[in-house]
Design a protein around this motif. Structure first.
Motif, PDB file in Angstrom:
ATOM      1  N   TYR A   3       0.833  -1.199   0.000  1.00 20.27           N
ATOM      2  CA  TYR A   3       0.000   0.000   0.000  1.00 20.27           C
ATOM      3  C   TYR A   3       0.872   1.256   0.000  1.00 20.27           C
ATOM      4  O   TYR A   3       0.651   2.183  -0.789  1.00 20.27           O
ATOM      5  N   PHE A   4       1.862   1.301   0.894  1.00 17.33           N
ATOM      6  CA  PHE A   4       2.699   2.494   0.990  1.00 17.33           C
ATOM      7  C   PHE A   4       3.517   2.706  -0.280  1.00 17.33           C
ATOM      8  O   PHE A   4       3.761   3.842  -0.687  1.00 17.33           O
ATOM      9  N   LEU A   5       3.942   1.619  -0.909  1.00 20.98           N
ATOM     10  CA  LEU A   5       4.673   1.734  -2.166  1.00 20.98           C
ATOM     11  C   LEU A   5       3.797   2.373  -3.240  1.00 20.98           C
ATOM     12  O   LEU A   5       4.211   3.328  -3.913  1.00 20.98           O
ATOM     13  N   ARG A   6       2.593   1.872  -3.392  1.00 24.90           N
ATOM     14  CA  ARG A   6       1.699   2.416  -4.414  1.00 24.90           C
ATOM     15  C   ARG A   6       1.364   3.878  -4.119  1.00 24.90           C
ATOM     16  O   ARG A   6       1.340   4.718  -5.035  1.00 24.90           O
ATOM     17  N   ASP A   7       1.119   4.172  -2.848  1.00 29.15           N
ATOM     18  CA  ASP A   7       0.777   5.541  -2.476  1.00 29.15           C
ATOM     19  C   ASP A   7       1.951   6.486  -2.754  1.00 29.15           C
ATOM     20  O   ASP A   7       1.769   7.581  -3.286  1.00 29.15           O
ATOM     21  N   ALA A   8       3.159   6.034  -2.424  1.00 29.55           N
ATOM     22  CA  ALA A   8       4.335   6.881  -2.647  1.00 29.55           C
ATOM     23  C   ALA A   8       4.571   7.113  -4.136  1.00 29.55           C
ATOM     24  O   ALA A   8       4.874   8.237  -4.552  1.00 29.55           O
ATOM     25  N   VAL A   9       4.442   6.076  -4.941  1.00 30.02           N
ATOM     26  CA  VAL A   9       4.646   6.230  -6.384  1.00 30.02           C
ATOM     27  C   VAL A   9       3.646   7.232  -6.953  1.00 30.02           C
ATOM     28  O   VAL A   9       4.007   8.117  -7.745  1.00 30.02           O
ATOM     29  N   ARG A  10       2.397   7.105  -6.548  1.00 28.59           N
ATOM     30  CA  ARG A  10       1.376   8.034  -7.035  1.00 28.59           C
ATOM     31  C   ARG A  10       1.701   9.461  -6.635  1.00 28.59           C
ATOM     32  O   ARG A  10       1.653  10.382  -7.459  1.00 28.59           O
TER      33      ARG A  10
END
Length: 306
Positions: free
Chosen positions: A18-25
């Protein structure tokens, strides 16, 4: 009789995925700049998260669904927020950068280490594609690392040349303090000597089998266009003068007096190849390609320096 259904609560995001996807976005939306060990939003986010959790930075997939504790979530969320709000390089936020797979301490006193020379030192390029460059690494006994900064190349050189004594010079006392920490932590301090001063000045008339140089080489146009991430780093480590070649020309002028007869110079010049060749066409510079660069590193033998 019917029962009223309780509204389903959203599950709290707790995984690395979740944090990876949020950070990339968010990194993409913020139009961050990279180049301090990563070159895209996903790799930047992965490094920030994995290093922030002190997990191996080359093993993302096995931990993607790991659930984080409340403290871990708070830390990662804070790092992501800070990367966007401050535009500081991730390495500064974490206090660590990796060069050639080796970790180094970094902070704002020193440029975040990254150099194509690291790949040259750790791959067969020195003995393979160009067998006349170095020869047997075990026969290299003295290496000089100019503009050592964090000391990363000096440490990598000590690994690459197991019998060599490494001298490393640096004009910035602040950078030398960081280099001292890295060299002490490397376990190679007995073979690496730090010297404060401008280029060759601290080594007097000493001679070396190999000179490494990753000097300031950004030209005036490039300095004006530096992104905020690079502006967070010491200007001294970037500014190469109007054409970016001020320091490189000095190195080429002075290097022969500090090389053994069969020695040579490896130097990184960034995008300055055409200007350098135009400025000193008489020198037979051998341009080396690496996995991530084309013609940004040159080799020249001591005998060819005039």
């Amino acid at each position: 009789m019917t029962t009223k259904k309780t509204p389903r609560q959203k599950s709290q995001p707790t995984t690395i995925r979740y944090f990876l996807r949020d950070a990339v976005r968010r990194f993409t939306a913020a139009k961050l700049s990279y180049g301090h060990g990563t070159d895209n939003a996903r790799d930047e986010a992965a490094f920030l998260i994995l290093e922030g959790l002190r997990l191996p930075i080359d093993a993302l997939d096995p931990v993607l669904d790991r659930k984080l504790t409340a403290r871990e979530r708070q830390r990662i969320a804070g790092l992501i927020d800070a990367r966007i709000a401050t535009r500081r390089p991730a390495a500064y936020l974490l206090g660590r950068a990796y060069v050639g797979g080796v970790p180094f301490h970094v902070d704002e006193r020193v440029i975040v280490p990254r150099s194509f020379l690291a790949e040259v030192l750790r791959c067969p390029l020195l003995q393979g594609d160009h067998p006349g460059l170095i020869g047997d690494p075990a026969e290299v006994r003295r290496v000089l690392d100019l503009c050592t900064g964090s000391g990363a190349l000096a440490v990598l050189a000590a690994h690459a040349f197991p019998k060599a004594q490494i001298d490393a010079t640096e004009i910035s006392a602040d950078a030398l303090a960081v280099a001292r920490r890295n060299i002490d932590e490397s376990g190679l301090a007995a073979r690496i000597r730090l010297r404060e001063g401008d280029l060759f000045a601290p080594v007097a008339a000493e001679r070396y089998d190999l000179i490494l140089a990753n000097p300031p080489y950004v030209d005036a146009a490039g300095m004006a266009e530096l992104p905020p991430e690079c502006r967070a780093e010491p200007k001294l480590a970037f500014d190469g003068g109007a054409d970016g070649l001020d320091v490189i020309k000095r190195i080429l002028k002075e290097a022969r007096a500090h090389l053994a007869p069969q020695g040579g110079l490896l130097c990184e010049v960034g995008r300055g190849r055409e200007d350098l060749e135009a400025a000193i066409p008489q020198l037979p510079l051998l341009w080396l390609d690496t996995e991530d660069s084309l013609g940004e590193v040159f080799w020249i033998a001591a005998a060819d320096l005039v």
